[in-house]
Enzyme design. Structure first.
Site, PDB file in Angstrom:
ATOM      1  N   ASP A  18       0.828  -1.216   0.000  1.00  0.00           N
ATOM      2  CA  ASP A  18       0.000   0.000   0.000  1.00  0.00           C
ATOM      3  C   ASP A  18       0.857   1.258   0.000  1.00  0.00           C
ATOM      4  O   ASP A  18       0.521   2.266   0.628  1.00  0.00           O
ATOM      5  CB  ASP A  18      -0.926   0.021   1.227  1.00  0.00           C
ATOM      6  N   GLU A 221     -11.043   0.246  -4.101  1.00  0.00           N
ATOM      7  CA  GLU A 221     -10.455   0.789  -2.879  1.00  0.00           C
ATOM      8  C   GLU A 221      -9.184   1.563  -3.244  1.00  0.00           C
ATOM      9  O   GLU A 221      -8.866   1.743  -4.401  1.00  0.00           O
ATOM     10  CB  GLU A 221     -10.113  -0.344  -1.891  1.00  0.00           C
TER      11      GLU A 221
END
Length: 497
Positions: A18, A221
């Site tokens: 991420d 997302e």
């Protein structure tokens, strides 16, 4: 050999997915969640930070732990009652420098609906809990009836000082909808926690994408935002999960049009490749784009250890075309390298950008992979590069490719070859056959290394090769019986023999 900036760009024992890269001053800082090798859930470790000089992306400095799970009051109460392992994990964060010069870290705890904020006076110092993002009446965002659940926050301050916060996830399929999901944008007051404008819908999802141009690549997302040449680029993970896409708008809070795929961890969609033709095991990915010393990069993560819970950061060069478009980046071993890797010297097998079985690749989990596919793993438990560990000169884990069987291929892109004559490999296992070497998968056109193994110790095997001078890929394909593990390879020129 000179230091090289190959993928993954952090040490082999670091599992930081991420990745959100941000340049502050003359350094680029990498923020992300923090997986645990061998973990059974996402993001089990505390937030750490690495940074590098924008002019040398081969030298990443460990900045240490910047924020611990227990610092969030919602976890502090739990940690006093239960084992630390039982408290909430911290999912994907983002960081911005606020109007007061301080740095603000935004994050969500797993399965809780709010966004929390921590603050620090330096990019990679000791962050302290500030509060939860809240409505103007003080109610936490996510706690009101009608609020969407918050997820993967991204934060951006425009040139006029307006502070934008982005958040949300969405169903991957229509039947997965449960009513509190979606991509959203909102504005913050200068205190960095209070809403100045309530959330509004931003990107389409599978429930409302018909006719938008996002079909098949709808928002899932991982919101990340940058402003480039006056346009706003929204990077996100699509319903495919294994790709990062981008949308573009002339304003920061709406009017987005679909741009395309930035990167896919299996090179799916590149030159028409399908999921069935993926060059790596698939799983989720998440990241952002950043410019360092004039070059733009897309940061993303790959899967390891036959799981979604031990992910590692990678990066590729991208270019912003004159019309504002960005072509899909190819997954490579070069990563942040300024050009191809040197076609000589020793390289770890872990920098492969292609890893498949004879029957291709599947999603990264034991149920799909079983023991039918090669995968990346390491030989020691999870660790952190603490000062005590460094002072003790402790043994560093060895990451390697495990379980190469007949037809398994490990590929590397790209090398600049000159006068290459021999390749050696470090392998172990119980196997009988050859390792075919070529510049295209399975062709074996460059040579073969005979394999006869029955050992748990690493062995060095050699083979003469013939590869035309110039820039090319390199593939190692095992052909034979049994299975072997692959640790490293050495490229030797004729002048070195």
């Amino acid at each position: 050999m000179k230091r090289q900036a190959y993928n993954p760009y952090l040490p082999s024992f670091e599992y930081i997915p991420d990745g959100e890269p941000h340049v502050f001053g003359s350094r680029i800082y990498l923020y992300g969640s923090h997986d645990r090798f061998g973990g059974t859930q996402f993001c089990l470790n505390d937030y750490v930070c690495y940074s590098a000089d924008v002019k040398d992306l081969s030298d990443w400095r460990y900045e240490g732990v910047i924020y611990r799970k227990e610092q969030d009051p919602r976890n502090k109460n739990l940690s006093e009652q239960t084992k630390p392992q039982a408290i909430h994990a911290m999912w994907a964060p983002d960081v911005v420098q606020g109007p007061d010069g301080n740095y603000y870290l935004y994050y969500c705890l797993d399965y809780l609906p709010e966004i929390a904020v921590a603050v620090c006076n330096s990019p990679a110092g000791a962050y302290e809990f500030l509060g939860l993002v809240r409505h103007s009446d003080g109610t936490a965002l996510g706690a009101r009836d009608g609020d969407l659940e918050q997820f993967d926050p991204g934060v951006f301050i425009d040139d006029d000082g307006t502070i934008y916060l982005y958040s949300g996830n969405a169903p991957m399929k229509k039947e997965y909808d449960y009513g509190r999901q979606g991509s959203q944008v909102m504005r913050l007051q200068p205190d960095m926690v209070t809403l100045a404008k309530e959330p509004e819908k931003l990107l389409p999802d599978v429930l409302d994408s018909a006719g938008t141009g996002f079909e098949g690549h709808e928002f899932f997302e991982a919101s990340s935002i940058r402003k480039i040449h006056g346009a706003y680029y929204f990077v996100y993970s699509s319903v495919r999960s294994h790709e990062l896409c981008y949308a573009v708008s002339s304003k920061p809070d709406g009017g987005c049009r679909f741009g395309g795929t930035l990167v896919d961890i299996g090179d799916v969609f590149l030159n028409g490749r399908t999921e069935e033709e993926a060059v790596n095991c698939l799983g989720n990915t998440h990241g952002g784009i950043e410019q360092a010393d004039g070059q733009w990069y897309i940061f993303y993560h790959r899967q390891t250890n036959r799981t979604n819970y031990s992910r590692q950061g990678c990066a590729e060069k991208i270019d912003i075309n004159e019309d504002g478009s960005i072509a899909q980046a190819e997954v490579t071993s070069c990563g942040l390298q300024n050009g191809p890797l040197e076609g000589a010297g020793t390289y770890p097998a872990r920098i492969c950008c292609h890893l498949t079985a004879a029957k291709g690749a599947v999603f990264s989990d034991p149920d799909h992979m079983k023991m039918d596919y090669p995968y990346l793993t390491q030989d020691l438990p999870d660790l952190e590069p603490t000062s005590e560990w460094i002072q003790q000169d402790a043994k560093e884990p060895v990451q390697y490719i495990k379980n190469m069987q007949d037809g398994s291929a490990a590929g590397y892109k790209y090398f600049d070859f000159h006068n290459l004559r021999r390749i050696s490999v470090q392998v172990r296992g119980k196997a009988d056959g050859v390792i075919a070497i070529g510049t295209a998968k399975t062709d074996g056109s460059a040579g073969h290394i005979p394999v006869r193994l029955d050992t748990a110790d690493w062995q060095e095997l050699y083979g003469d090769v013939s590869i035309k001078d110039g820039i090319a890929a390199l593939y190692f394909t095992f052909q034979g019986e049994g299975q072997l593990d692959f640790r490293s390879f050495c490229l030797q020129r004729d002048t070195e023999l």
